[in-house]
Design a protein around this motif. Structure first.
Motif, mmCIF file in Angstrom:
data_model
loop_
_atom_site.group_PDB
_atom_site.id
_atom_site.type_symbol
_atom_site.label_atom_id
_atom_site.label_comp_id
_atom_site.label_asym_id
_atom_site.label_seq_id
_atom_site.Cartn_x
_atom_site.Cartn_y
_atom_site.Cartn_z
ATOM 1 N N THR A 43 50.767 32.626 4.688
ATOM 2 C CA THR A 43 51.160 33.303 5.916
ATOM 3 C C THR A 43 50.854 34.795 5.791
ATOM 4 O O THR A 43 51.305 35.442 4.836
ATOM 5 N N GLY A 92 46.349 40.315 18.405
ATOM 6 C CA GLY A 92 45.925 38.944 18.636
ATOM 7 C C GLY A 92 46.548 37.985 17.658
ATOM 8 O O GLY A 92 47.419 38.369 16.874
ATOM 9 N N SER A 93 46.079 36.748 17.718
ATOM 10 C CA SER A 93 46.648 35.709 16.862
ATOM 11 C C SER A 93 46.065 35.767 15.455
ATOM 12 O O SER A 93 44.889 36.086 15.278
ATOM 13 N N THR A 94 46.880 35.430 14.503
ATOM 14 C CA THR A 94 46.405 35.361 13.120
ATOM 15 C C THR A 94 45.506 34.144 12.949
ATOM 16 O O THR A 94 45.608 33.152 13.701
ATOM 17 N N LYS A 95 44.614 34.239 11.977
ATOM 18 C CA LYS A 95 43.699 33.139 11.689
ATOM 19 C C LYS A 95 43.649 32.932 10.181
ATOM 20 O O LYS A 95 43.823 33.879 9.410
ATOM 21 N N SER A 145 51.263 38.575 7.384
ATOM 22 C CA SER A 145 52.148 39.340 8.264
ATOM 23 C C SER A 145 51.894 40.822 8.026
ATOM 24 O O SER A 145 51.246 41.194 7.032
ATOM 25 N N SER A 195 44.720 39.328 10.421
ATOM 26 C CA SER A 195 45.764 39.760 11.339
ATOM 27 C C SER A 195 45.196 40.833 12.261
ATOM 28 O O SER A 195 45.151 42.020 11.896
#
Length: 119
Positions: A68, A55-58, A70, A51
């Motif tokens: 997931t 930016g975007s999670t990978k 978060s 995270s």
């Protein structure tokens, strides 16, 4: 002094779910990337989910669609929701975070939390 503390591991049956938490505490100015890794006995440490602060999670291919990541920036925390768990997910899960404390940014590690998936 900065500390990361993980929690939420345990024993779960295949197909079950767990939610891991990692909380940072201490002299924290900023937290950047927060990452979950795992290490199974006799295997190399594996990146599970990332995270970035902006930016975007990978995700690792092995957990896409099931896990997931978060974060709650107000609580200096990162979470890992793990669904549809498989025996091969069994490992010690470790939290890593890039944290600025004072003038410097360093990578910090938690102590790990054991996840065991077994019937």
């Amino acid at each position: 002094q900065v500390q990361l503390v993980e929690s939420g591991g345990g024993l779960v049956q295949p197909g079950g779910s767990l939610r891991l938490s990692c909380a940072a505490s201490g002299n924290i100015h900023s937290i950047y990337t927060m990452t979950w890794y795992r290490q199974a006995p006799g295997k190399q440490r594996e990146l599970v989910a990332v995270s970035p602060s902006g930016g975007s999670t990978k995700y690792a291919d092995s957990v896409k669609g099931r896990f997931t990541i978060s974060r709650d920036n107000a609580k200096n925390s990162v979470f890992l929701q793990m669904n549809s768990l498989k025996p091969e997910d069994t490992a010690v899960y470790l939290c890593n975070a890039d944290i600025r404390s004072g003038l410097w940014t360093n990578a910090y590690w938690g102590q790990g939390t054991q996840v065991t998936v077994s019937s």
